[in-house]
Write an enzyme that holds these catalytic residues in place. Sequence first.
Site, PDB file in Angstrom:
ATOM      1  N   GLU A 119       0.933  -1.102   0.170  1.00  0.00           N
ATOM      2  CA  GLU A 119      -0.045  -0.106   0.067  1.00  0.00           C
ATOM      3  C   GLU A 119       0.676   1.285   0.042  1.00  0.00           C
ATOM      4  O   GLU A 119       0.810   2.092  -0.808  1.00  0.00           O
ATOM      5  CB  GLU A 119      -0.993  -0.060   1.076  1.00  0.00           C
ATOM      6  CG  GLU A 119      -1.861   1.232   1.439  1.00  0.00           C
ATOM      7  CD  GLU A 119      -2.826   1.037   2.467  1.00  0.00           C
ATOM      8  OE1 GLU A 119      -3.403   2.014   2.750  1.00  0.00           O
ATOM      9  OE2 GLU A 119      -2.990  -0.164   3.186  1.00  0.00           O
ATOM     10  N   GLY A 120       1.743   1.104   1.004  1.00  0.00           N
ATOM     11  CA  GLY A 120       2.799   2.556   0.948  1.00  0.00           C
ATOM     12  C   GLY A 120       3.593   2.779  -0.315  1.00  0.00           C
ATOM     13  O   GLY A 120       3.866   3.743  -0.762  1.00  0.00           O
TER      14      GLY A 120
END
Length: 401
Positions: A119-120
């Site tokens: 996600e990051g």
Amino acid sequence: MIDAGSSGSRVHVYQFSVCNDPVLENEVFHMLEPGLSSFKDDPEAAALSLKPLMDIAVKSVPKEFQKCTPIAVKATAGLRLLGKDKSDSILKSVRKYLETFPFPIAGENGVEIMEGSDEGVYAWITVNYLLGKLRKSQRGQSAAVFDLGGASTQIVFEPTFATPEENMVEGDHKYQLDYQNDLFELYQHSYLGYGLNEARKAIKMEMVNLWKSEAKKTGKVYHPCLPENYKENMATDNGTTVQLIGTGAGYTECRGIIERVFNKDKLCEVGPCAFDGVYQPSLTETFKDRDLYVFSYFYDLTQPLGMPTEFSVKELGELTDRVCRGETKPFQHVPGALQLLKEKPDFCLDLTYLYNLLKYGYEIPADRLVRTAKKINGAETGWCLGASIAMLDENKLVCQA
């Protein structure tokens, strides 16, 4: 790409021209509430909640391209918090529902709970792709990304070290990204439970735990982060209900409680650490003079109060202080700001958390500038574009109209 977040679901329909590097030509975006995790006991209802988004996808993609336009649903921390059995049931129902549409699902991982690390990193790809920082001519100029969702928060940046002998400590935080045959060595970490919604619960519960015997005896606890005389009932872990009563004590007193949730005194096995005992290269030492971008709730809480899109950490603290003091004059010129502050009793708490996450948690100096944006060059920020670019590489489908 459907982002199944903790507070809502969002569809992004991207149109690319692909020759060498993918070039984004158009994006259709729409969001709805609530998120899939709100249907924890009804997987079928969770799947059907995506119908408005799927209808938009069908209308947005020309019929002749639908069979070779891959689709993915990526859930984030909100679904992860439900536990494996409930989340698996929801994802199974979602996949079954997607199979009724003409779009091919993007492989075995096309419907999944995304790892916090992905996600990051996908958010990092999105931002740096839109800024043009992934080109070879821009090597060493990439921006750092700080994303704050409802259940988790992520940090991703490309550290540089003063000497060849210095390097990043080995571990799960080290992410080797191969993009267009160019290798980026990133630091990333996703803090589950430190998203704004989960942190807000922890901050409120911190006072309940601090006054445990008093709370049990009277059923009441006073909280410095809430407006004076504001009252709110809160369910505790043992099934009882405690009434929180705001004191309006102000930013400093609120900060004293919020700092406790960062667990700065937790054992730091490999230093330097940011918070909660997690290793992180120093932003001051390894990320000088490059852009810091903050997203999601950072944007949602600062922009309605008239903040510029670039501000210092100190200026965020000053904004927080004004809100916690209950001042109204600084916001009279901003349409809707006074009504928003009146309707949201958690504004002081939320802003104090944002400021402390940057200043106290990540140890970003007060004079350091951060940027925020909902869009860059007309495209939504966040992880979805980065994930879609990765999906292009993994699903090489050829359409013949």
